[in-house]
Design a protein around this motif. Structure first.
Motif, PDB file in Angstrom:
ATOM      1  N   UNK A 176       0.840  -1.196   0.000  1.00 12.61           N
ATOM      2  CA  UNK A 176       0.000   0.000   0.000  1.00 12.61           C
ATOM      3  C   UNK A 176       0.870   1.239   0.000  1.00 12.61           C
ATOM      4  N   UNK A 177       0.230   2.385   0.128  1.00  9.99           N
ATOM      5  CA  UNK A 177       0.954   3.657   0.226  1.00  9.99           C
ATOM      6  C   UNK A 177       0.412   4.445   1.408  1.00  9.99           C
ATOM      7  N   UNK A 178       1.241   5.292   1.958  1.00 11.42           N
ATOM      8  CA  UNK A 178       0.816   6.173   3.040  1.00 11.42           C
ATOM      9  C   UNK A 178       1.660   7.445   2.993  1.00 11.42           C
ATOM     10  N   UNK A 179       1.140   8.483   3.645  1.00 13.06           N
ATOM     11  CA  UNK A 179       1.834   9.762   3.660  1.00 13.06           C
ATOM     12  C   UNK A 179       2.488   9.974   5.021  1.00 13.06           C
ATOM     13  N   UNK A 180       3.789  10.217   4.999  1.00  6.81           N
ATOM     14  CA  UNK A 180       4.552  10.452   6.226  1.00  6.81           C
ATOM     15  C   UNK A 180       5.232  11.813   6.106  1.00  6.81           C
ATOM     16  N   UNK A 182       4.213  14.566   4.958  1.00  5.94           N
ATOM     17  CA  UNK A 182       3.999  15.202   3.664  1.00  5.94           C
ATOM     18  C   UNK A 182       4.599  14.461   2.487  1.00  5.94           C
ATOM     19  N   UNK A 183       5.254  13.331   2.738  1.00  2.90           N
ATOM     20  CA  UNK A 183       5.865  12.543   1.668  1.00  2.90           C
ATOM     21  C   UNK A 183       5.136  11.210   1.534  1.00  2.90           C
ATOM     22  N   UNK A 184       4.736  10.881   0.314  1.00  2.00           N
ATOM     23  CA  UNK A 184       4.049   9.606   0.080  1.00  2.00           C
ATOM     24  C   UNK A 184       5.082   8.516  -0.161  1.00  2.00           C
ATOM     25  N   UNK A 185       4.943   7.421   0.549  1.00  2.00           N
ATOM     26  CA  UNK A 185       5.854   6.295   0.361  1.00  2.00           C
ATOM     27  C   UNK A 185       5.071   4.993   0.332  1.00  2.00           C
ATOM     28  N   UNK A 186       5.712   3.962  -0.155  1.00  4.03           N
ATOM     29  CA  UNK A 186       5.089   2.647  -0.228  1.00  4.03           C
ATOM     30  C   UNK A 186       5.452   1.836   1.013  1.00  4.03           C
ATOM     31  N   UNK A 187       4.536   0.972   1.402  1.00  5.18           N
ATOM     32  CA  UNK A 187       4.844   0.037   2.480  1.00  5.18           C
ATOM     33  C   UNK A 187       4.479  -1.366   2.040  1.00  5.18           C
ATOM     34  N   UNK A 188       5.169  -2.352   2.590  1.00  2.00           N
ATOM     35  CA  UNK A 188       4.912  -3.753   2.281  1.00  2.00           C
ATOM     36  C   UNK A 188       4.900  -4.548   3.582  1.00  2.00           C
ATOM     37  N   UNK A 189       3.925  -5.442   3.705  1.00  4.99           N
ATOM     38  CA  UNK A 189       3.776  -6.277   4.894  1.00  4.99           C
ATOM     39  C   UNK A 189       4.203  -7.702   4.547  1.00  4.99           C
ATOM     40  N   UNK A 190       5.078  -8.263   5.359  1.00  5.52           N
ATOM     41  CA  UNK A 190       5.593  -9.612   5.107  1.00  5.52           C
ATOM     42  C   UNK A 190       5.397 -10.507   6.331  1.00  5.52           C
ATOM     43  N   UNK A 216       5.736 -10.689  11.771  1.00  3.95           N
ATOM     44  CA  UNK A 216       5.288  -9.827  10.678  1.00  3.95           C
ATOM     45  C   UNK A 216       6.172  -8.584  10.607  1.00  3.95           C
ATOM     46  N   UNK A 217       6.666  -8.307   9.406  1.00  2.00           N
ATOM     47  CA  UNK A 217       7.503  -7.137   9.157  1.00  2.00           C
ATOM     48  C   UNK A 217       6.709  -6.115   8.349  1.00  2.00           C
ATOM     49  N   UNK A 218       6.777  -4.862   8.769  1.00  2.00           N
ATOM     50  CA  UNK A 218       6.264  -3.765   7.953  1.00  2.00           C
ATOM     51  C   UNK A 218       7.475  -3.007   7.412  1.00  2.00           C
ATOM     52  N   UNK A 219       7.598  -2.979   6.083  1.00  3.61           N
ATOM     53  CA  UNK A 219       8.716  -2.289   5.448  1.00  3.61           C
ATOM     54  C   UNK A 219       8.241  -0.988   4.822  1.00  3.61           C
TER      55      UNK A 219
END
Length: 237
Positions: A176-180, A182-190, A216-219
């Protein structure tokens, strides 16, 4: 008694017996259509919000913070030997030490020659597991985001021996994507699982020797690199 003219009867409101001009009846019909459209739009908005909340709840339900009370007593582990080279242990070297990476059902082994050219996540996991196997505890903090290192959830051992990992499996759960800031970045759950041959507890105390427990890792993915932002247990343990 005189009868009402036929034209008046056709123009009457049956509920209040008042005559409604044709123009007013058309306006009323338009208002009803407008209200109906607004109602449909509101329902659609709530439905979309429900889907978004459902995804967030799924992620939150999947990831649970590390629980500090899940820790076995010292006598359950092997004695820590910081001078031991696990790669000289013939029993361990017969174990399956491959790092298996499952992304959208396509499972491959992460090797040195393809780690850099694969996804940022694959590259991170290759370096991460080899850091553990080589006992490079001074390098371990570099895999995490500053947000995690500064959070209350941060639980990084100060020192650990070479970790004899085997049966390593990494499986993508969601992206997915989220804003941190003011910057939008992608995240991946493993979902990640592995075993530790003769675990001495210097790195993980929540699993006994040769046992496995899925974590579970959130990257966070940004600037072509991946960082670990959270590590937790799977909801069903």
């Amino acid at each position: 008694m005189e009868k009402a003219p036929h034209s008046l009867i056709n123009g009457m409101d049956k509920n209040n017996n008042r005559s409604i001009p044709p123009e007013q009846r058309r306006d009323t019909a338009k208002d009803k259509k407008r209200i109906k459209k607004i109602f449909i739009a509101i329902v659609a908005a709530f439905a979309a919000l429900g889907i978004i909340m459902g995804v967030l709840l799924l992620v939150l339900e999947l990831i649970k913070p590390e629980e500090s009370d899940i820790s076995y007593e010292d006598y359950r582990f092997f004695e820590a030997d910081y001078s031991k080279n696990i790669f000289e242990d013939k029993v361990y070297m017969r174990k399956n030490r491959a790092i298996m990476y499952d992304r959208y059902g396509l499972e491959t082994e992460i090797k040195e020659e393809n780690a850099v050219n694969d996804t940022p996540a694959a590259s991170l996991f290759y370096e991460y597991f080899h850091c553990l196997m080589n006992g490079e505890y001074t390098k371990y903090r570099d895999f995490f985001t500053n947000a995690y290192l500064e959070s209350d959830e941060c639980d990084i051992p100060e020192k650990f021996t070479m970790q004899a990992l085997y049966n390593i499996n990494v499986k993508l759960h969601s992206i997915g994507t989220k804003e941190i800031d003011g910057t939008e970045l992608s995240y991946e759950i493993y979902e990640v699982s592995y075993q530790i041959f003769e675990n001495n507890g210097t790195f993980r105390r929540d699993i006994l020797p040769d046992e496995s427990r899925t974590i579970v890792f959130e990257l966070y993915i940004y600037n072509g690199a991946a960082k670990i932002n959270s590590i937790g247990y799977r909801a069903n343990g």
